[in-house]
Scaffold this active site. Structure first.
Site: not given
Length: 503
Positions: A194, A247-248, A251-252, A270, A304, A401
């Site tokens: 995705k 991702g963030s 969302v992780g 990650e 990142c 971030e």
């Protein structure tokens, strides 16, 4: 020093938006419309123009893709052919990436605003190397013979975990696609990928190249769509055996929760970072300034491991600041297709506005704006490279971030202070150290709680070097042989032995 309104910008070398070949979902070896028939627009951040309308996958499309991947894993050839044969097909995939380098680079530049020269010289060449690295690993996956303490013998088998879900971000779309699919392919897994809705184009093109290379139908599937629908369906799917997400941190957490409440599938994450760069008094000022700019501004700060917290020892602080400002004045922001450009636009309007809001917050909190701090250009999501000083550790810009071209300069006195402040974050993805003193380098690298430490360099990734986070920067590793481990099950087999002359 805050005015960079005379900064050189490029706007005359824009290429016309190309005819996009692949806009549909890639399921079971074919490009197909979404079940709903819905589409979404992908936007060129340089011109704010629509590039193409992309099929919008949803839960039902994820179900179809997972069904194809499950059939390919349970009954197909991919997990069953020798590893050397998988490696041969993967090497063909890498060859095709090299042959289509310019198309992939142009798609990525149009889709997310990455500088074209970087794409052609660094980014896309690196992904074919990644595929070849894991192609070479495909026939070297093996278990161990175990020494048991009684009349039994044992050994372990490393088996492909099954169907994997790969959710990739928008900042390095091609690199992250390969970073995740290459070790999974080498392990013998099948997959549903995705891509981020902001960056679907190269994922679909890479799926096309994978098919041309001979990767069997159903092994690699790509479903474009939005995170809260298609991405959520991947994370919660009962027939996906593991999920890898980049991702963030926010969302992780959701991905990990969905995995836990569905089938307890293992998760590799990650996530975000707030990486420190520590510059000591003995450092070469010019080299340190170059590394600080590279660490903070590379890829427009949309990376990142961005070294957005730059700690400078007080003895060279003033000289470094002067050097940094002079270098930033020559930094070219503009058309990412122009060879002289250093920095293209932020990925989309939402990210552009988010970065500008952090810059405003820094001003309100009392940080001193050295240079930059504004949008630039008449069209497109361009932001000037921005440097703050007099930043304190409690400011929002020193903790969140930002994911934009914003550097926070902070002064320190002692090594102990630098280590303590560098570790005073919930993140732990990467860090940099600039010093000519081996004792300082050794001490600090062992003291900082982060998964990747660069000494007198920055952003030096390699297929053979694992990367992954400490703390809230995630779990699991990408790159290196360690990346294979998350796509393999370790099975122990024990049998009795009789009348053995030894144990």
């Amino acid at each position: 020093m805050g005015d960079v309104s005379n900064r050189k910008t490029n706007s005359n070398s824009r290429r016309r938006i190309p005819n996009i070949k692949f806009t549909k979902l890639f399921i079971n070896g074919d490009f197909v419309d979404s079940i709903s028939g819905k589409t979404f627009e992908t936007i060129d951040p340089s011109s704010e123009q629509v590039i193409a309308k992309i099929a919008e996958g949803d839960k039902e499309d994820i179900d179809l893709a997972v069904k194809a991947a499950r059939q390919a894993f349970d009954h197909g050839s991919w997990p069953r052919i020798p590893g050397c044969e998988r490696g041969k097909i993967m090497n063909k995939f890498a060859d095709l990436i090299d042959e289509h380098l310019e198309e992939l680079a142009a798609l990525e530049t149009f889709d997310v605003g990455k500088v074209y020269s970087f794409e052609t010289n660094v980014d896309i060449p690196s992904i074919s190397k990644e595929v070849r690295y894991f192609a070479g690993s495909a026939d070297k996956i093996h278990g161990k013979t175990l020494k048991l303490s009684s009349e039994f013998q044992g050994y372990t088998l490393l088996e492909p975990i099954g169907v994997v879900g790969l959710i990739i971000p928008w900042n390095f779309p091609s690199a992250m696609f390969v970073l995740k699919c290459a070790p999974a392919l080498a392990a013998g897994c099948t997959m549903v990928i995705k891509p981020a809705e902001q960056a679907p184009l190269t994922a679909l093109y890479l799926a096309h190249l994978a098919k041309l290379a001979g990767i069997p139908n159903g092994v690699l599937n790509v479903v474009t769509g939005f995170g809260d629908t298609a991405g959520a369906a991947v994370a919660s799917h009962m027939d996906i055996d593991c999920v890898s997400f980049t991702g963030s941190t926010e969302v992780g957490r959701l991905v990990m929760q969905a995995a836990a409440t569905s089938n307890l599938k293992p998760v590799s994450l990650e996530l975000g970072g707030k990486s420190p760069l520590l510059i000591f008094d003995d450092a070469n000022v010019n080299q340190a300034a170059d590394l600080a700019l590279l660490g903070s501004l590379a890829n427009k700060g949309e990376i990142c491991v961005c070294s957005s917290r730059v700690f400078v020892q007080e003895g060279i602080y003033d000289k470094l600041v002067e050097n940094l400002v002079e270098k930033v004045k020559t930094w070219v922001v503009g058309d990412p297709f122009d060879p002289s450009t250093h920095q293209g636009p932020q990925v989309d309007k939402k990210q552009y506005e988010k970065v500008l809001s952090y810059i405003d917050q820094g001003k309100r909190e009392g940080a001193s704006l050295l240079i930059g701090g504004k949008s630039c250009g008449k069209k497109g999501y361009y932001i000037e490279p921005t440097i703050f000083e007099n930043v304190t550790d409690d400011m929002l810009i020193a903790n969140d971030e930002i994911f934009g071209p914003v550097m926070c300069l902070m002064k320190f006195k002692t090594i102990e202070e630098a280590i303590g402040r560098a570790n005073a974050t919930t993140h732990g993805l990467a860090a940099g150290i600039v010093t000519n003193d081996l004792n300082i380098a050794n001490r600090v690298s062992r003291s900082i709680r982060a998964g990747m430490i660069w000494i007198n360099c920055y952003h030096n990734f390699d297929s053979g070097c694992p990367i992954g986070g400490y703390k809230m920067s995630g779990v699991g590793k990408d790159h290196g042989v360690e990346a294979l481990e998350k796509y393999l099950q370790n099975k122990a087999v024990v049998t009795p032995i009789y009348h053995s002359p030894w144990l």
